[in-house]
Design a protein around this motif. Structure first.
Motif, PDB file in Angstrom:
ATOM      1  N   PHE A  97     -41.559  10.154   2.116  1.00  0.00           N
ATOM      2  CA  PHE A  97     -41.327   8.962   2.988  1.00  0.00           C
ATOM      3  C   PHE A  97     -42.261   7.709   2.638  1.00  0.00           C
ATOM      4  CE2 PHE A  97     -43.179   6.322   6.421  1.00  0.00           C
ATOM      5  CZ  PHE A  97     -42.053   5.852   7.188  1.00  0.00           C
ATOM      6  N   PHE A  98     -43.424   7.935   2.476  1.00  0.00           N
ATOM      7  CA  PHE A  98     -44.416   6.976   1.727  1.00  0.00           C
ATOM      8  C   PHE A  98     -44.298   6.236   0.339  1.00  0.00           C
ATOM      9  CE2 PHE A  98     -46.746   8.300   5.392  1.00  0.00           C
ATOM     10  CZ  PHE A  98     -47.076   7.241   6.045  1.00  0.00           C
ATOM     11  N   LEU A  99     -43.579   7.171  -0.408  1.00  0.00           N
ATOM     12  CA  LEU A  99     -43.090   6.596  -1.743  1.00  0.00           C
ATOM     13  C   LEU A  99     -42.199   5.884  -1.687  1.00  0.00           C
ATOM     14  CD1 LEU A  99     -43.677   6.897  -4.769  1.00  0.00           C
ATOM     15  CD2 LEU A  99     -41.972   8.525  -4.941  1.00  0.00           C
ATOM     16  N   ASN A 100     -41.128   6.222  -0.787  1.00  0.00           N
ATOM     17  CA  ASN A 100     -39.826   5.262  -0.531  1.00  0.00           C
ATOM     18  C   ASN A 100     -40.487   3.965   0.202  1.00  0.00           C
ATOM     19  OD1 ASN A 100     -37.217   4.588  -0.278  1.00  0.00           O
ATOM     20  ND2 ASN A 100     -37.116   4.957   1.741  1.00  0.00           N
ATOM     21  N   TRP A 101     -41.419   4.153   1.066  1.00  0.00           N
ATOM     22  CA  TRP A 101     -42.053   2.938   1.746  1.00  0.00           C
ATOM     23  C   TRP A 101     -42.629   2.028   0.826  1.00  0.00           C
ATOM     24  CZ3 TRP A 101     -47.027   1.243   2.990  1.00  0.00           C
ATOM     25  CH2 TRP A 101     -47.159   0.633   4.104  1.00  0.00           C
ATOM     26  N   GLU A 102     -43.519   2.588  -0.256  1.00  0.00           N
ATOM     27  CA  GLU A 102     -44.039   1.677  -1.141  1.00  0.00           C
ATOM     28  C   GLU A 102     -42.939   1.076  -1.936  1.00  0.00           C
ATOM     29  OE1 GLU A 102     -47.073   0.927  -1.932  1.00  0.00           O
ATOM     30  OE2 GLU A 102     -47.921   2.165  -0.378  1.00  0.00           O
ATOM     31  N   LYS A 103     -41.724   1.744  -2.413  1.00  0.00           N
ATOM     32  CA  LYS A 103     -40.936   1.166  -3.196  1.00  0.00           C
ATOM     33  C   LYS A 103     -40.416   0.020  -2.474  1.00  0.00           C
ATOM     34  CE  LYS A 103     -39.719   5.368  -5.717  1.00  0.00           C
ATOM     35  NZ  LYS A 103     -38.545   6.384  -6.109  1.00  0.00           N
ATOM     36  N   GLN A 104     -39.836   0.136  -1.037  1.00  0.00           N
ATOM     37  CA  GLN A 104     -39.319  -0.895  -0.591  1.00  0.00           C
ATOM     38  C   GLN A 104     -40.237  -2.085  -0.466  1.00  0.00           C
ATOM     39  OE1 GLN A 104     -38.084   0.762   3.482  1.00  0.00           O
ATOM     40  NE2 GLN A 104     -36.416   1.842   2.458  1.00  0.00           N
ATOM     41  N   PHE A 105     -41.567  -1.669  -0.140  1.00  0.00           N
ATOM     42  CA  PHE A 105     -42.719  -2.792   0.179  1.00  0.00           C
ATOM     43  C   PHE A 105     -42.507  -3.683  -1.225  1.00  0.00           C
ATOM     44  CE2 PHE A 105     -46.917  -4.075  -0.442  1.00  0.00           C
ATOM     45  CZ  PHE A 105     -47.133  -4.872   0.529  1.00  0.00           C
ATOM     46  N   LEU A 106     -42.810  -3.042  -2.612  1.00  0.00           N
ATOM     47  CA  LEU A 106     -42.919  -3.531  -3.828  1.00  0.00           C
ATOM     48  C   LEU A 106     -41.842  -4.510  -3.998  1.00  0.00           C
ATOM     49  CD1 LEU A 106     -44.950  -0.891  -5.772  1.00  0.00           C
ATOM     50  CD2 LEU A 106     -45.805  -2.879  -4.932  1.00  0.00           C
ATOM     51  N   ASN A 107     -40.586  -4.084  -3.618  1.00  0.00           N
ATOM     52  CA  ASN A 107     -39.343  -4.539  -3.856  1.00  0.00           C
ATOM     53  C   ASN A 107     -39.307  -6.030  -2.935  1.00  0.00           C
ATOM     54  OD1 ASN A 107     -36.744  -5.360  -4.732  1.00  0.00           O
ATOM     55  ND2 ASN A 107     -35.822  -4.061  -3.247  1.00  0.00           N
ATOM     56  N   ARG A 108     -39.866  -5.781  -1.798  1.00  0.00           N
ATOM     57  CA  ARG A 108     -40.025  -7.156  -1.043  1.00  0.00           C
ATOM     58  C   ARG A 108     -40.841  -7.970  -1.424  1.00  0.00           C
ATOM     59  NH1 ARG A 108     -41.155  -4.141   3.820  1.00  0.00           N
ATOM     60  NH2 ARG A 108     -39.054  -2.680   3.915  1.00  0.00           N
ATOM     61  N   MET A 109     -41.884  -7.606  -2.053  1.00  0.00           N
ATOM     62  CA  MET A 109     -42.982  -8.434  -2.667  1.00  0.00           C
ATOM     63  C   MET A 109     -42.503  -9.104  -4.047  1.00  0.00           C
ATOM     64  SD  MET A 109     -45.759  -8.820  -0.800  1.00  0.00           S
ATOM     65  CE  MET A 109     -47.054  -9.027  -1.714  1.00  0.00           C
ATOM     66  N   SER A 110     -41.698  -8.560  -4.745  1.00  0.00           N
ATOM     67  CA  SER A 110     -41.248  -8.867  -5.950  1.00  0.00           C
ATOM     68  C   SER A 110     -40.161 -10.097  -5.603  1.00  0.00           C
ATOM     69  CB  SER A 110     -40.604  -8.048  -6.865  1.00  0.00           C
ATOM     70  OG  SER A 110     -39.675  -7.258  -6.195  1.00  0.00           O
ATOM     71  N   ARG A 111     -39.466  -9.920  -4.520  1.00  0.00           N
ATOM     72  CA  ARG A 111     -38.440 -10.940  -4.380  1.00  0.00           C
ATOM     73  C   ARG A 111     -39.377 -12.377  -3.797  1.00  0.00           C
ATOM     74  NH1 ARG A 111     -35.018  -8.735   0.096  1.00  0.00           N
ATOM     75  NH2 ARG A 111     -36.053  -6.766  -0.180  1.00  0.00           N
ATOM     76  N   LEU A 112     -40.421 -12.082  -3.214  1.00  0.00           N
ATOM     77  CA  LEU A 112     -41.247 -13.243  -3.195  1.00  0.00           C
ATOM     78  C   LEU A 112     -41.522 -14.091  -4.301  1.00  0.00           C
ATOM     79  CD1 LEU A 112     -43.704 -12.021  -0.300  1.00  0.00           C
ATOM     80  CD2 LEU A 112     -41.650 -13.642   0.130  1.00  0.00           C
ATOM     81  N   PHE A 113     -41.582 -13.603  -5.466  1.00  0.00           N
ATOM     82  CA  PHE A 113     -42.112 -14.316  -6.608  1.00  0.00           C
ATOM     83  C   PHE A 113     -41.086 -14.756  -7.415  1.00  0.00           C
ATOM     84  CE2 PHE A 113     -45.961 -12.071  -5.002  1.00  0.00           C
ATOM     85  CZ  PHE A 113     -46.784 -12.982  -4.611  1.00  0.00           C
ATOM     86  N   LYS A 114     -39.740 -14.051  -7.156  1.00  0.00           N
ATOM     87  CA  LYS A 114     -38.647 -14.228  -8.055  1.00  0.00           C
ATOM     88  C   LYS A 114     -38.130 -15.759  -7.862  1.00  0.00           C
ATOM     89  CE  LYS A 114     -36.919  -9.748  -9.113  1.00  0.00           C
ATOM     90  NZ  LYS A 114     -36.087  -8.692  -8.855  1.00  0.00           N
ATOM     91  N   ARG A 115     -37.703 -16.421  -9.068  1.00  0.00           N
ATOM     92  CA  ARG A 115     -37.071 -17.634  -8.866  1.00  0.00           C
ATOM     93  C   ARG A 115     -35.722 -17.674  -8.349  1.00  0.00           C
ATOM     94  NH1 ARG A 115     -38.776 -21.782 -13.822  1.00  0.00           N
ATOM     95  NH2 ARG A 115     -40.519 -22.351 -12.877  1.00  0.00           N
ATOM     96  N   ARG A 116     -35.614 -18.558  -7.312  1.00  0.00           N
ATOM     97  CA  ARG A 116     -34.154 -18.359  -6.927  1.00  0.00           C
ATOM     98  C   ARG A 116     -33.180 -19.261  -7.680  1.00  0.00           C
ATOM     99  NH1 ARG A 116     -33.670 -17.464  -0.924  1.00  0.00           N
ATOM    100  NH2 ARG A 116     -35.530 -17.110  -0.199  1.00  0.00           N
ATOM    101  N   LYS A 117     -32.240 -18.941  -7.801  1.00  0.00           N
ATOM    102  CA  LYS A 117     -30.870 -19.343  -8.911  1.00  0.00           C
ATOM    103  C   LYS A 117     -30.407 -20.206  -7.989  1.00  0.00           C
ATOM    104  CE  LYS A 117     -30.989 -15.615 -11.973  1.00  0.00           C
ATOM    105  NZ  LYS A 117     -29.840 -14.570 -12.666  1.00  0.00           N
ATOM    106  N   SER A 118     -30.093 -21.571  -8.728  1.00  0.00           N
ATOM    107  CA  SER A 118     -29.461 -22.647  -7.713  1.00  0.00           C
ATOM    108  C   SER A 118     -27.882 -22.606  -8.060  1.00  0.00           C
ATOM    109  CB  SER A 118     -29.892 -24.059  -8.591  1.00  0.00           C
ATOM    110  OG  SER A 118     -31.296 -24.218  -8.142  1.00  0.00           O
TER     111      SER A 118
END
Length: 118
Positions: A97-118
């Motif tokens: 459960f917590f490994l999946n929770w961590e993966k989802q958390f890191l995925n959300r965090m990485s989306r914050l730092f990715k550039r959005r394509k116009s």
């Protein structure tokens, strides 16, 4: 196809107990598993609060406040929380459960730092 079920209606949610709501929200199978997850969150948070002064002293900071305290907390304590939650999750039999929770958390965090394509 359990993943296609609709969320409960608002009037149904009001009648659900806390553990049932958490169980449904997190996709857990039993109330016992839900309690174990809550215990892991509680122990991890308590451990971090207990260890924080020792970590700050170890790096030479006793009382850091303001923006520097926040930055130091993020750099030193936040990663420790992520590791501790996996350790406690393993001890209490909720590692998957917590490994999946961590993966989802890191995925959300990485989306914050990715550039959005116009």
């Amino acid at each position: 196809m359990a993943f296609l079920t609709l969320p409960p209606k608002p009037e149904e949610v009001a009648n659900m107990k806390f553990l049932e709501r958490m169980q449904e929200k997190w996709g857990l199978k039993t109330a016992f598993q839900t309690v174990m997850v809550l215990i892991v969150f509680a122990l991890t948070g308590s451990t971090v609060l207990f260890i924080k002064p020792f970590v700050f002293d170890l790096v030479g900071f006793e009382h850091v406040t303001g923006i520097w305290g926040i930055l130091l907390y993020i750099v030193l304590i936040f990663p420790m929380y992520q590791v501790l939650i996996l350790i406690y999750g393993f001890i209490f039999g909720q590692f998957a459960f917590f490994l999946n929770w961590e993966k989802q958390f890191l995925n959300r965090m990485s989306r914050l730092f990715k550039r959005r394509k116009s």
